[in-house]
Design a protein around this motif. Structure first.
Motif, PDB file in Angstrom:
ATOM      1  N   PRO A 203      73.122  42.310-120.060  1.00  0.00           N
ATOM      2  CA  PRO A 203      71.823  42.613-119.445  1.00  0.00           C
ATOM      3  C   PRO A 203      71.911  42.881-117.945  1.00  0.00           C
ATOM      4  N   SER A 204      72.472  44.022-117.608  1.00  0.00           N
ATOM      5  CA  SER A 204      72.584  44.418-116.205  1.00  0.00           C
ATOM      6  C   SER A 204      71.249  44.930-115.663  1.00  0.00           C
ATOM      7  N   ASP A 205      70.283  45.089-116.547  1.00  0.00           N
ATOM      8  CA  ASP A 205      68.931  45.519-116.196  1.00  0.00           C
ATOM      9  C   ASP A 205      67.964  44.625-116.968  1.00  0.00           C
ATOM     10  N   TYR A 206      66.813  44.322-116.399  1.00  0.00           N
ATOM     11  CA  TYR A 206      65.879  43.430-117.078  1.00  0.00           C
ATOM     12  C   TYR A 206      65.410  44.013-118.413  1.00  0.00           C
ATOM     13  N   GLN A 207      65.329  45.336-118.511  1.00  0.00           N
ATOM     14  CA  GLN A 207      64.892  45.970-119.760  1.00  0.00           C
ATOM     15  C   GLN A 207      65.917  45.742-120.883  1.00  0.00           C
ATOM     16  N   ILE A 208      67.190  45.709-120.529  1.00  0.00           N
ATOM     17  CA  ILE A 208      68.239  45.407-121.521  1.00  0.00           C
ATOM     18  C   ILE A 208      68.084  43.969-121.998  1.00  0.00           C
TER      19      ILE A 208
ATOM     20  N   GLU B 230      64.378  41.102-128.216  1.00  0.00           N
ATOM     21  CA  GLU B 230      63.762  41.716-129.400  1.00  0.00           C
ATOM     22  C   GLU B 230      64.770  41.817-130.552  1.00  0.00           C
ATOM     23  N   ASN B 231      65.964  42.305-130.255  1.00  0.00           N
ATOM     24  CA  ASN B 231      66.993  42.469-131.293  1.00  0.00           C
ATOM     25  C   ASN B 231      67.410  41.140-131.904  1.00  0.00           C
ATOM     26  N   SER B 232      67.502  40.112-131.086  1.00  0.00           N
ATOM     27  CA  SER B 232      67.956  38.810-131.601  1.00  0.00           C
ATOM     28  C   SER B 232      67.000  38.266-132.660  1.00  0.00           C
ATOM     29  N   LEU B 233      65.723  38.535-132.502  1.00  0.00           N
ATOM     30  CA  LEU B 233      64.747  38.054-133.482  1.00  0.00           C
ATOM     31  C   LEU B 233      64.754  38.904-134.744  1.00  0.00           C
ATOM     32  N   SER B 234      64.829  40.206-134.607  1.00  0.00           N
ATOM     33  CA  SER B 234      64.844  41.058-135.807  1.00  0.00           C
ATOM     34  C   SER B 234      66.143  40.876-136.587  1.00  0.00           C
TER      35      SER B 234
ATOM     36  N   ASN C 173      72.438  35.051-129.799  1.00  0.00           N
ATOM     37  CA  ASN C 173      72.012  36.100-128.864  1.00  0.00           C
ATOM     38  C   ASN C 173      70.653  35.781-128.258  1.00  0.00           C
ATOM     39  N   TYR C 174      69.778  35.170-129.044  1.00  0.00           N
ATOM     40  CA  TYR C 174      68.475  34.741-128.529  1.00  0.00           C
ATOM     41  C   TYR C 174      68.676  33.768-127.360  1.00  0.00           C
ATOM     42  N   LEU C 175      69.516  32.773-127.568  1.00  0.00           N
ATOM     43  CA  LEU C 175      69.746  31.756-126.537  1.00  0.00           C
ATOM     44  C   LEU C 175      70.425  32.326-125.298  1.00  0.00           C
ATOM     45  N   ARG C 176      71.214  33.368-125.472  1.00  0.00           N
ATOM     46  CA  ARG C 176      71.886  34.002-124.331  1.00  0.00           C
ATOM     47  C   ARG C 176      70.889  34.648-123.374  1.00  0.00           C
ATOM     48  N   CYS C 177      69.660  34.846-123.814  1.00  0.00           N
ATOM     49  CA  CYS C 177      68.627  35.454-122.965  1.00  0.00           C
ATOM     50  C   CYS C 177      68.081  34.469-121.926  1.00  0.00           C
TER      51      CYS C 177
ATOM     52  N   LEU D  46      59.776  34.628-115.630  1.00  0.00           N
ATOM     53  CA  LEU D  46      60.482  34.692-114.364  1.00  0.00           C
ATOM     54  C   LEU D  46      61.921  34.995-114.741  1.00  0.00           C
ATOM     55  N   ILE D  47      62.395  36.160-114.341  1.00  0.00           N
ATOM     56  CA  ILE D  47      63.725  36.640-114.718  1.00  0.00           C
ATOM     57  C   ILE D  47      64.574  36.699-113.460  1.00  0.00           C
ATOM     58  N   LYS D  48      65.785  36.120-113.549  1.00  0.00           N
ATOM     59  CA  LYS D  48      66.669  36.091-112.379  1.00  0.00           C
ATOM     60  C   LYS D  48      68.051  36.592-112.745  1.00  0.00           C
ATOM     61  N   LEU D  49      68.770  37.044-111.727  1.00  0.00           N
ATOM     62  CA  LEU D  49      70.172  37.424-111.893  1.00  0.00           C
ATOM     63  C   LEU D  49      71.031  36.171-111.841  1.00  0.00           C
ATOM     64  N   ASN D  50      72.019  36.099-112.719  1.00  0.00           N
ATOM     65  CA  ASN D  50      72.956  34.973-112.679  1.00  0.00           C
ATOM     66  C   ASN D  50      74.197  35.357-111.877  1.00  0.00           C
ATOM     67  N   SER D  51      75.187  34.491-111.848  1.00  0.00           N
ATOM     68  CA  SER D  51      76.393  34.732-111.045  1.00  0.00           C
ATOM     69  C   SER D  51      77.243  35.882-111.593  1.00  0.00           C
ATOM     70  N   PHE D  52      76.982  36.324-112.826  1.00  0.00           N
ATOM     71  CA  PHE D  52      77.693  37.459-113.415  1.00  0.00           C
ATOM     72  C   PHE D  52      76.905  38.762-113.236  1.00  0.00           C
ATOM     73  N   ASN D  53      75.836  38.701-112.426  1.00  0.00           N
ATOM     74  CA  ASN D  53      74.971  39.840-112.175  1.00  0.00           C
ATOM     75  C   ASN D  53      74.266  40.325-113.444  1.00  0.00           C
ATOM     76  N   GLU D  54      73.891  39.366-114.294  1.00  0.00           N
ATOM     77  CA  GLU D  54      73.150  39.644-115.519  1.00  0.00           C
ATOM     78  C   GLU D  54      71.797  38.943-115.438  1.00  0.00           C
ATOM     79  N   TRP D  55      70.778  39.588-115.971  1.00  0.00           N
ATOM     80  CA  TRP D  55      69.434  39.031-115.957  1.00  0.00           C
ATOM     81  C   TRP D  55      69.276  38.000-117.060  1.00  0.00           C
ATOM     82  N   GLU D  56      68.522  36.941-116.764  1.00  0.00           N
ATOM     83  CA  GLU D  56      68.225  35.899-117.743  1.00  0.00           C
ATOM     84  C   GLU D  56      66.860  35.292-117.429  1.00  0.00           C
TER      85      GLU D  56
END
Length: 187
Positions: free
Chosen positions: A36-41, A47-51, A57-61, A153-163
């Motif tokens: 998730p290098s972008d918040y939309q990803i 969405e994908n984790s639930l379907s 993958n859900y928890l990784r969000c 509230l979405i933030k970047l982590n130390s890997f530059n990924e949104w969570e």
């Protein structure tokens, strides 16, 4: 016996100890995780984790250390003790219970529709969106179609990924909030 003969015999002896293992088949869950290098990803991963019924993958969000969930007001008043200490372990428990209760494994889906996006700081966003969540569970006392609004509230982590760090659920239709679903299946 010379040194080379002993070395050769030892090599033959130890060769039987090291064998390659057979190739394992891929996991049973369909995994479409994208970094998730972008918040939309990030939101698409959610969405994908639930379907796909993919708890990991859900928890990784979510940020596992700083995640906070605030339920819809109608659920919060009657279940404050449960939601006051809600964390990612509760997210996992409710989701595992929910997935095991699905009577139809297809047709489960989440659709998020953005209504507002604000920069909070250089590394955080406030996302507001309407949700439409369908979960075909077996509890006849609860709807299978949930509608409401999420505020993340979405933030970047130390890997530059949104969570997701904070999630506020807002009920827009009576008895159909995501919070009601969580409450029913966390126990």
């Amino acid at each position: 016996m010379n040194k080379w003969m002993i070395t050769g015999m030892m090599a033959l002896l130890f060769a039987g100890c090291f064998t390659t293992r057979p190739v394992e088949p891929p996991g049973s869950g369909n995994s479409e995780w994208v970094s998730p290098s972008d918040y939309q990803i990030l939101l698409k991963n959610l969405e994908n984790s639930l379907s796909q019924r993919n708890t990991q993958n859900y928890l990784r969000c979510f940020n596992p250390d700083f995640f906070k969930f605030s339920p819809a007001a109608s659920v919060s008043t009657s279940s404050a003790a449960i939601f006051n200490s809600w964390n990612t372990l509760d997210e996992q428990a409710y989701l595992d219970n929910l997935f095991s209760s699905l009577v139809v494994t297809s047709g489960n889906s989440l659709t998020l529709t953005q209504t507002d996006l604000q920069d909070v700081s250089s590394d955080s966003l406030r996302y507001v969106g309407n949700y439409l969540l369908r979960m075909n569970h077996n509890d006849t006392t609860l709807t299978t179609l949930f509608k409401g609004q999420v505020q993340f509230l979405i933030k970047l982590n130390s890997f530059n990924e949104w969570e997701i760090h904070k999630w506020t659920d807002v009920e827009t239709f009576q008895d159909s909030s995501w919070s009601a679903l969580k409450l029913r299946f966390v126990q």
